[in-house]
Design a protein around this motif. Sequence first.
Motif, PDB file in Angstrom:
ATOM      1  N   SER A   1       8.660   9.504 -13.516  1.00  0.00           N
ATOM      2  CA  SER A   1       9.889   9.981 -12.870  1.00  0.00           C
ATOM      3  C   SER A   1       9.615  10.464 -11.450  1.00  0.00           C
ATOM      4  CB  SER A   1      10.511  11.106 -13.701  1.00  0.00           C
ATOM      5  OG  SER A   1       9.589  12.185 -13.847  1.00  0.00           O
ATOM      6  N   GLU A   2       8.468  11.106 -11.239  1.00  0.00           N
ATOM      7  CA  GLU A   2       8.119  11.550  -9.901  1.00  0.00           C
ATOM      8  C   GLU A   2       7.858  10.354  -8.982  1.00  0.00           C
ATOM      9  OE1 GLU A   2       4.961  14.334  -9.942  1.00  0.00           O
ATOM     10  OE2 GLU A   2       5.857  15.610 -11.483  1.00  0.00           O
ATOM     11  N   VAL A   3       7.185   9.348  -9.510  1.00  0.00           N
ATOM     12  CA  VAL A   3       6.892   8.159  -8.714  1.00  0.00           C
ATOM     13  C   VAL A   3       8.184   7.436  -8.337  1.00  0.00           C
ATOM     14  CG1 VAL A   3       5.719   5.930  -8.706  1.00  0.00           C
ATOM     15  CG2 VAL A   3       4.631   7.914  -9.777  1.00  0.00           C
ATOM     16  N   ILE A   4       9.097   7.310  -9.295  1.00  0.00           N
ATOM     17  CA  ILE A   4      10.363   6.628  -9.028  1.00  0.00           C
ATOM     18  C   ILE A   4      11.176   7.378  -7.981  1.00  0.00           C
ATOM     19  CG2 ILE A   4      12.557   5.956 -10.069  1.00  0.00           C
ATOM     20  CD1 ILE A   4      11.041   5.368 -12.651  1.00  0.00           C
ATOM     21  N   MET A   5      11.107   8.702  -8.012  1.00  0.00           N
ATOM     22  CA  MET A   5      11.838   9.485  -7.022  1.00  0.00           C
ATOM     23  C   MET A   5      11.306   9.208  -5.610  1.00  0.00           C
ATOM     24  SD  MET A   5      12.406  13.604  -6.870  1.00  0.00           S
ATOM     25  CE  MET A   5      10.646  13.888  -6.650  1.00  0.00           C
ATOM     26  N   VAL A   6       9.988   9.112  -5.490  1.00  0.00           N
ATOM     27  CA  VAL A   6       9.402   8.782  -4.185  1.00  0.00           C
ATOM     28  C   VAL A   6       9.753   7.354  -3.789  1.00  0.00           C
ATOM     29  CG1 VAL A   6       7.249   8.575  -2.900  1.00  0.00           C
ATOM     30  CG2 VAL A   6       7.545  10.430  -4.534  1.00  0.00           C
ATOM     31  N   TRP A   7       9.715   6.441  -4.749  1.00  0.00           N
ATOM     32  CA  TRP A   7      10.051   5.050  -4.460  1.00  0.00           C
ATOM     33  C   TRP A   7      11.496   4.897  -3.990  1.00  0.00           C
ATOM     34  CZ3 TRP A   7       7.504   1.948  -9.063  1.00  0.00           C
ATOM     35  CH2 TRP A   7       6.122   1.868  -8.837  1.00  0.00           C
ATOM     36  N   GLN A   8      12.408   5.673  -4.552  1.00  0.00           N
ATOM     37  CA  GLN A   8      13.797   5.614  -4.113  1.00  0.00           C
ATOM     38  C   GLN A   8      13.915   5.995  -2.641  1.00  0.00           C
ATOM     39  OE1 GLN A   8      15.875   8.186  -6.814  1.00  0.00           O
ATOM     40  NE2 GLN A   8      16.054   6.624  -8.419  1.00  0.00           N
ATOM     41  N   HIS A   9      13.135   6.974  -2.221  1.00  0.00           N
ATOM     42  CA  HIS A   9      13.149   7.371  -0.814  1.00  0.00           C
ATOM     43  C   HIS A   9      12.561   6.268   0.060  1.00  0.00           C
ATOM     44  CE1 HIS A   9      13.649  10.341   2.315  1.00  0.00           C
ATOM     45  NE2 HIS A   9      12.409  10.149   2.721  1.00  0.00           N
ATOM     46  N   PHE A  10      11.492   5.630  -0.403  1.00  0.00           N
ATOM     47  CA  PHE A  10      10.860   4.538   0.348  1.00  0.00           C
ATOM     48  C   PHE A  10      11.776   3.315   0.430  1.00  0.00           C
ATOM     49  CE2 PHE A  10       7.572   7.119   0.970  1.00  0.00           C
ATOM     50  CZ  PHE A  10       6.355   6.941   0.331  1.00  0.00           C
TER      51      PHE A  10
ATOM     52  N   LEU B   1       0.828  -1.211   0.000  1.00  0.00           N
ATOM     53  CA  LEU B   1       0.000   0.000   0.000  1.00  0.00           C
ATOM     54  C   LEU B   1       0.856   1.252   0.000  1.00  0.00           C
ATOM     55  CD1 LEU B   1      -2.799  -1.019   2.542  1.00  0.00           C
ATOM     56  CD2 LEU B   1      -3.006  -0.801   0.065  1.00  0.00           C
ATOM     57  N   LEU B   2       1.968   1.217   0.736  1.00  0.00           N
ATOM     58  CA  LEU B   2       2.837   2.385   0.801  1.00  0.00           C
ATOM     59  C   LEU B   2       3.454   2.697  -0.561  1.00  0.00           C
ATOM     60  CD1 LEU B   2       4.070   4.493   2.697  1.00  0.00           C
ATOM     61  CD2 LEU B   2       5.972   2.933   3.087  1.00  0.00           C
ATOM     62  N   PHE B   3       3.909   1.689  -1.279  1.00  0.00           N
ATOM     63  CA  PHE B   3       4.501   1.923  -2.597  1.00  0.00           C
ATOM     64  C   PHE B   3       3.436   2.239  -3.647  1.00  0.00           C
ATOM     65  CE2 PHE B   3       8.304   0.233  -0.734  1.00  0.00           C
ATOM     66  CZ  PHE B   3       9.339   0.716  -1.517  1.00  0.00           C
ATOM     67  N   ALA B   4       2.216   1.804  -3.424  1.00  0.00           N
ATOM     68  CA  ALA B   4       1.148   2.106  -4.382  1.00  0.00           C
ATOM     69  C   ALA B   4       0.549   3.489  -4.169  1.00  0.00           C
ATOM     70  CB  ALA B   4       0.043   1.052  -4.291  1.00  0.00           C
ATOM     71  N   ALA B   5       0.753   4.067  -2.986  1.00  0.00           N
ATOM     72  CA  ALA B   5       0.155   5.360  -2.672  1.00  0.00           C
ATOM     73  C   ALA B   5       0.590   6.471  -3.627  1.00  0.00           C
ATOM     74  CB  ALA B   5       0.458   5.734  -1.228  1.00  0.00           C
ATOM     75  N   PRO B   6       1.887   6.662  -3.932  1.00  0.00           N
ATOM     76  CA  PRO B   6       2.256   7.755  -4.852  1.00  0.00           C
ATOM     77  C   PRO B   6       1.711   7.558  -6.263  1.00  0.00           C
ATOM     78  CG  PRO B   6       4.164   6.362  -4.361  1.00  0.00           C
ATOM     79  CD  PRO B   6       3.084   5.969  -3.423  1.00  0.00           C
ATOM     80  N   VAL B   7       1.615   6.320  -6.717  1.00  0.00           N
ATOM     81  CA  VAL B   7       1.046   6.065  -8.050  1.00  0.00           C
ATOM     82  C   VAL B   7      -0.419   6.476  -8.081  1.00  0.00           C
ATOM     83  CG1 VAL B   7       0.601   4.305  -9.799  1.00  0.00           C
ATOM     84  CG2 VAL B   7       2.667   4.171  -8.391  1.00  0.00           C
ATOM     85  N   LEU B   8      -1.169   6.067  -7.080  1.00  0.00           N
ATOM     86  CA  LEU B   8      -2.589   6.403  -7.025  1.00  0.00           C
ATOM     87  C   LEU B   8      -2.794   7.898  -6.854  1.00  0.00           C
ATOM     88  CD1 LEU B   8      -5.503   5.358  -6.930  1.00  0.00           C
ATOM     89  CD2 LEU B   8      -5.247   5.085  -4.458  1.00  0.00           C
ATOM     90  N   SER B   9      -1.965   8.530  -6.002  1.00  0.00           N
ATOM     91  CA  SER B   9      -2.111   9.968  -5.778  1.00  0.00           C
ATOM     92  C   SER B   9      -1.843  10.770  -7.046  1.00  0.00           C
ATOM     93  CB  SER B   9      -1.157  10.398  -4.666  1.00  0.00           C
ATOM     94  OG  SER B   9      -1.193  11.798  -4.479  1.00  0.00           O
TER      95      SER B   9
END
Length: 415
Positions: free
Chosen positions: A55-64, A31-39
């Motif tokens: 690119s924005e999603v991948i940037m958030v995923w790198q932080h996660f 759910l945490l990794f799916a949240a930025p995609v859904l948002s």
Amino acid sequence: MTIKNEKLRFYRWMAHQSRQEHIMYLALWGLLFAAPVLSLYLRALNNESLTFQWSEVIMVWQHFTVYLLLFLIHNFIIAPLLVYGNKRLLYGSLFVTMIAGFMIYQCNGNPANMAHKPKMEKMDDVRPPFDDGHRPYDDFRPDDEPDGMHEPDGMHKPEDMHKPDHEPTFKPDDKKRRHTPPAIIGEHDIVATLVLFLMLGTNLGIKYYFKHRDDKKKLIRLEKENLEQQLEYLKYQINPHFFMNTLNNIHALVDIDAEKAKSTILELSKMMRFVLYEGDKKGVPLTREFDFIRNYVTLMRLRYTDKVKITVDLPTQAPDRQIPPLMLITFIENAFKHGISYQHESFIDVKVGIEDTKLRFTCRNSKADKPNQEKGGVGLTNVKQRLNLLYDNNFTLNIQDEPDIYNVELLIPLT
């Protein structure tokens, strides 16, 4: 040997991980990794000017991903040290090291975080213009005009006539602000560290919850097993043939040595009292258990000649600790049952040692050519099951079945 034991403990810790616990962690991180995609998808859907960019999603995923890696290390390696191994000092050291390493990475090694930190400027670069100790417009002030003198309304001071059309945009507050070096730890770093701390604390709490639930189930199972096996302990823990042979020996001693027959009857009565009144308890003092072993071996000596060498080494002074009753006698009984030969010299060597808060029991015996096939007694399978129920994985049982020697070594914690 030490490395092998550590690996075994690690695998045992891994086995402790509940399947439901793993499923819950997998769902939460999913759910945490799916949240930025859904948002981002919902934002792009509601606003036509925005476009969905991976690119924005991948940037958030790198932080996660950093949090995920630290979570996995804590969940599978560090947390079991405390939850299952009760190694508080080692856990605390590794936990503090992990938090410190994350803070160093967050402050210096995270590229996304470095963009928010201001750069250090030289003192000469922030010096305001004309800052040479006096104002350039003071040359136009009359010599006889005192400082602080105000002109009447509507009149201009001489220096006002020479002021440039555009004054410098430098503000006095800028000098103080620019001279202050940037903070090493920013607000973003503190928030990230708190998030990591709360995440690891939650992981530890969940792990304790599942351990408590498993311990409760095992306790219920143990109580049920004790109720079912209590009667068998009373009936079969001591081989019925042992009592029959002991009574026959006492009968023979009555005419030969009456005093020795009396002492033998007394020892046998002590054993029976222990089995009847102590066998159903969860724990008995070490001294009581050791006395029971001594009485048992003493009575067994009556059955054998000098060809059988029996050695028993028990502590004369034992700490105020407890042990499950009738736990060690099974191994000793099996040694007499399967290790004594009437044709050849045989030996039985029993030794008990106290190591801090643990008890080490060893029993070595020779192997008879034709072991006794008489039935009775609680077998090794039931003893191992009882050890698992009582100590979970916090014990060590090594059995070496060699051609001529049978060796048992047991290490259990004391309560």
